[in-house]
Design a protein around this motif. Sequence first.
Motif, PDB file in Angstrom:
ATOM      1  N   THR A 111     -14.147   7.818   2.926  1.00 22.45           N
ATOM      2  CA  THR A 111     -12.966   8.627   3.246  1.00 22.45           C
ATOM      3  C   THR A 111     -13.038   9.235   4.647  1.00 22.45           C
ATOM      4  O   THR A 111     -12.117   9.945   5.053  1.00 22.45           O
ATOM      5  N   LEU A 157     -11.806  15.748  -2.575  1.00 22.23           N
ATOM      6  CA  LEU A 157     -10.602  16.099  -1.818  1.00 22.23           C
ATOM      7  C   LEU A 157     -10.874  17.314  -0.933  1.00 22.23           C
ATOM      8  O   LEU A 157     -11.257  18.375  -1.444  1.00 22.23           O
ATOM      9  N   LYS A 201      -3.486  15.919   5.124  1.00 23.28           N
ATOM     10  CA  LYS A 201      -3.493  15.180   3.863  1.00 23.28           C
ATOM     11  C   LYS A 201      -3.166  13.708   4.073  1.00 23.28           C
ATOM     12  O   LYS A 201      -3.830  12.817   3.524  1.00 23.28           O
ATOM     13  N   TYR A 255      -5.578  10.418   3.358  1.00 20.82           N
ATOM     14  CA  TYR A 255      -5.218   9.307   2.478  1.00 20.82           C
ATOM     15  C   TYR A 255      -5.077   7.992   3.241  1.00 20.82           C
ATOM     16  O   TYR A 255      -5.316   6.914   2.678  1.00 20.82           O
ATOM     17  N   GLN A 297      -5.523  16.892  -7.913  1.00 20.88           N
ATOM     18  CA  GLN A 297      -6.116  15.714  -8.554  1.00 20.88           C
ATOM     19  C   GLN A 297      -5.050  14.858  -9.216  1.00 20.88           C
ATOM     20  O   GLN A 297      -5.115  13.623  -9.153  1.00 20.88           O
ATOM     21  N   GLN A 345      -3.468  12.986  -6.563  1.00 18.79           N
ATOM     22  CA  GLN A 345      -4.395  11.936  -6.136  1.00 18.79           C
ATOM     23  C   GLN A 345      -4.269  10.700  -7.013  1.00 18.79           C
ATOM     24  O   GLN A 345      -4.101   9.576  -6.516  1.00 18.79           O
ATOM     25  N   ARG A 357      -0.824   8.937  -6.591  1.00 12.84           N
ATOM     26  CA  ARG A 357      -0.775   8.158  -5.350  1.00 12.84           C
ATOM     27  C   ARG A 357      -1.503   6.822  -5.511  1.00 12.84           C
ATOM     28  O   ARG A 357      -0.971   5.756  -5.154  1.00 12.84           O
TER      29      ARG A 357
END
Length: 298
Positions: A92, A127, A139, A143, A177, A180, A183
Amino acid sequence: MELGISTDYEREFVKIEDIERSIARIAAAGFSHMHWCFEWDGDYIYAVSEMEQIRGWMEKYGLKAKSLHASKGSARAEGCERVRGHYRKDYTSQLEPNRIAGVELIRNRVELAHVLGTTEIVLHMYLPYEEFEQNPGYKEIFYAQVYRSLDELMPFCREKNVRICIENLYEAPGELQLEQFSRLCERYPKEFLGLCLDTGHAYLVWGRDFVEKLAVPFRDRIYSVHLHDNRGWGDGPGCGDAHRIPGDPDFPWKELMPVLRESAYEGALVLEVNMRMGDTAEDFLRRAYDAGQRLYQL
């Protein structure tokens, strides 16, 4: 009745003799499957010879692999510190060398899963929620890196027939979450990406409501489970992320197990539980196996 348990039920081992002994005890206790959980956190890379060694132990003791725990990269600190700063091999990361190395680390675990004969790996995604609050534009940056890494992993996972299951954690707020998972499920097909339902983590975030808030809406994406319970946040025995053997009367097992039965989940139920001081491995595994049988009856 098929039951599995995480291999680090006692602790993380580095001696080969200790690792094999822990696997032998799992089989002797009656479990049919294991959840390979050594090096779940860190940047260890398995050699092919080690993968084959683990497979040999499984064959020797008559065990199958239901799943394995992949690593997000270098070991993290506790709490909010998990999501601050840059770590090695982090898929990430906004630092491209770190992100690419993180993808290679996950590819290594996908290959391990393939050799062990399982079709799923469990993966953490911490996150950086404080950064989300302080910098609203961050954000989408975060992502974008996650999507880039998963896009790169998807062809390899399909080739090896291995699904990535993102685990619910307890550091980030529940609404983030749920966003998350929404998505990720909207972007990626079921054949590539699912959810690992960690019951203890979910209880710390939502309490008994986790069944309706997490398990029910995402039941068609639950392909992996970590079954354990706790007594919520507090200072007493069994509080926090205790990874206790399932059985607390206040935990919503009776509500959860019918949902799990109707979910996408298949195969052995997997306990992710930890021994306590004073336990012997044999007695602990016997009690864990009995608890798994009771969950099956539900």
